[in-house]
Design an enzyme around this catalytic site. Structure first.
Site, PDB file in Angstrom:
ATOM      1  N   LYS A 118       0.812  -1.223   0.000  1.00  0.00           N
ATOM      2  CA  LYS A 118       0.000   0.000   0.000  1.00  0.00           C
ATOM      3  C   LYS A 118       0.846   1.275   0.000  1.00  0.00           C
ATOM      4  CE  LYS A 118      -3.510  -0.619  -0.482  1.00  0.00           C
ATOM      5  NZ  LYS A 118      -4.097  -1.031  -1.793  1.00  0.00           N
ATOM      6  N   GLY A 119       2.076   1.155  -0.470  1.00  0.00           N
ATOM      7  CA  GLY A 119       2.952   2.331  -0.528  1.00  0.00           C
ATOM      8  C   GLY A 119       2.956   3.007  -1.885  1.00  0.00           C
ATOM      9  N   ARG A 122       2.786  -0.755  -7.069  1.00  0.00           N
ATOM     10  CA  ARG A 122       2.220  -1.078  -8.386  1.00  0.00           C
ATOM     11  C   ARG A 122       2.356   0.115  -9.324  1.00  0.00           C
ATOM     12  NH1 ARG A 122       1.955  -4.717 -11.839  1.00  0.00           N
ATOM     13  NH2 ARG A 122       1.531  -6.132 -10.107  1.00  0.00           N
ATOM     14  N   ARG A 199       5.532   5.273   2.764  1.00  0.00           N
ATOM     15  CA  ARG A 199       4.411   6.204   2.860  1.00  0.00           C
ATOM     16  C   ARG A 199       4.094   6.422   4.336  1.00  0.00           C
ATOM     17  NH1 ARG A 199      -1.487   4.175   0.639  1.00  0.00           N
ATOM     18  NH2 ARG A 199      -2.663   6.134   0.849  1.00  0.00           N
ATOM     19  N   LYS A 324      -7.170   0.357  -6.946  1.00  0.00           N
ATOM     20  CA  LYS A 324      -6.219   1.377  -6.509  1.00  0.00           C
ATOM     21  C   LYS A 324      -6.958   2.706  -6.329  1.00  0.00           C
ATOM     22  CE  LYS A 324      -3.013  -1.679  -6.917  1.00  0.00           C
ATOM     23  NZ  LYS A 324      -2.451  -2.314  -5.718  1.00  0.00           N
ATOM     24  N   GLY A 325      -6.579   3.425  -5.293  1.00  0.00           N
ATOM     25  CA  GLY A 325      -7.220   4.715  -5.048  1.00  0.00           C
ATOM     26  C   GLY A 325      -8.591   4.593  -4.400  1.00  0.00           C
TER      27      GLY A 325
END
Length: 361
Positions: A118-119, A122, A199, A324-325
């Site tokens: 989750k940083g 991708r 992050r 994502k997002g």
């Protein structure tokens, strides 16, 4: 008689010294010399002209490096899902100006994106794939943390085919936090280049939980999982979304095996706000020419992060998938503040190890 002899002897001597055709012979001799000189001059001019032409022809050819680059950029498309680069699935020999054959081969990776979950790993991988000298595996192989017993030959077989000079890489974010991974990676290669996207650990934890709940609805609330005891405020640092954010202790484990200059840290926040700037640093770290630049990106206001204007092999813009997002779940501000207080000393320690301040509150 003497006079007669004298006259005839004089006439004979004159005739012997100056025959009638002397002038013709002299003229012929001069013409022969002149024509010989002309032939020699002509030959020299021809040779010099031919030499110049051949030299010009050599210099007018594309230099091997440029030719090779063009071959890679046009003939070797970046793959999208870990399959072979060419449409047929077989490597085709490329012949350059020197007659040398280029063939693609599977090699162990020279660079790894090792974290963090989750940083933004991708996004980083997709952005790097725009570079013609990067060959990246699309899926996460999890070799060093889950499939190590299968051996390096199996791991190599998973890699995309690559030409000499291209960098092979893969990403598995779990590598950064698994205990045995640094030693295993070091056993494969002491020179491998390691990339970590980091992050703010609080927002990372919330993003992690958001992903978990989307896959397994009905799990307990974030607050109940983050604390061992909500009343006392004791945080459960072993809960995976919080444990991953203890970057300093994970970093120390990697620094026991690799020098700091072999580990490049990418700011997950700046990867969103300035993708070209972060990608420039990564390309420098990998020893590559800065080919991926700001012209490749546009900012998608709906998703809230940058997208590719024209990804490899496509004429349409491309954003990362729907997973994502995601919109983060709502968390009690008091809980967020307690988490910030918890992470503060860990972050300070990480900044010292990293040699840079990421500005997390």
């Amino acid at each position: 008689m003497a006079a007669f002899y004298h006259r005839h002897h004089h006439h004979f001597s004159q005739h012997h010294l100056h025959p009638p055709n002397t002038d013709l012979r002299r003229l012929f001799h001069r013409l022969t010399i002149a024509s010989s000189l002309s032939i020699i001059c002509f030959s020299l001019v021809y040779l010099l002209t031919g030499g110049c032409e051949s030299e010009l022809a050599e210099n007018s050819e594309i230099k091997p490096s440029a030719r090779d680059f063009l071959a890679r950029a046009s003939g070797w498309r970046q793959e999208g899902n870990g399959s072979d680069a060419l449409g047929s699935g077989h490597p085709a020999p490329e012949t350059n100006s020197s007659g040398k054959e280029w063939t693609a081969a599977r090699r162990l990776p020279q660079a790894l994106i090792i974290g963090v979950k989750k940083g933004g790993t991708r996004a980083l991988l997709e952005f790097l794939r725009l570079h013609p000298d990067i060959r990246a595996l699309g899926s996460e192989p999890h070799f060093f943390d889950r499939h190590y017993a299968r051996g390096l030959d199996w791991y190599r077989s998973m890699m995309p085919k690559a030409l000499d000079g291209q960098i092979v890489m893969e990403k598995t974010p779990r590598y950064f936090v698994t205990v045995d991974t640094p030693a295993r990676v070091h056993a494969m290669s002491q020179d491998v280049k390691l990339i970590v996207v980091v992050r703010d650990p609080v927002t990372r934890a919330i993003s992690d939980y958001t992903q978990i709940i989307s896959k397994t609805p009905g799990i307990p609330s974030f607050e109940s999982l983050a604390f061992k005891n909500r009343t006392t405020g004791q945080i459960d640092s072993l809960w995976s979304p919080l444990w991953i954010g203890l970057y300093a202790q994970h970093m120390e484990r990697w620094l026991a095996w690799f020098p700091r200059n072999q580990i490049h840290l990418v700011s997950g926040e700046r990867l969103i706000s300035d993708p070209a700037g972060e990608l420039g640093k990564v390309q420098d770290f990998l020893g590559l020419q800065r080919i991926v630049t700001d012209k490749h990106f546009y900012f998608n206001k709906t998703k809230g992060f940058p997208c590719l204007k024209k990804p490899e092999g496509s004429s349409k813009p491309h954003c990362l998938g729907k997973t994502k997002g995601r919109t983060h779940v709502s968390i009690d501000p008091e809980v967020i503040q307690k988490l910030r207080d918890f992470y503060k000393p860990h972050n300070q320690r990480f900044y010292q190890l990293a040699g840079q301040n990421f500005g997390w509150h």
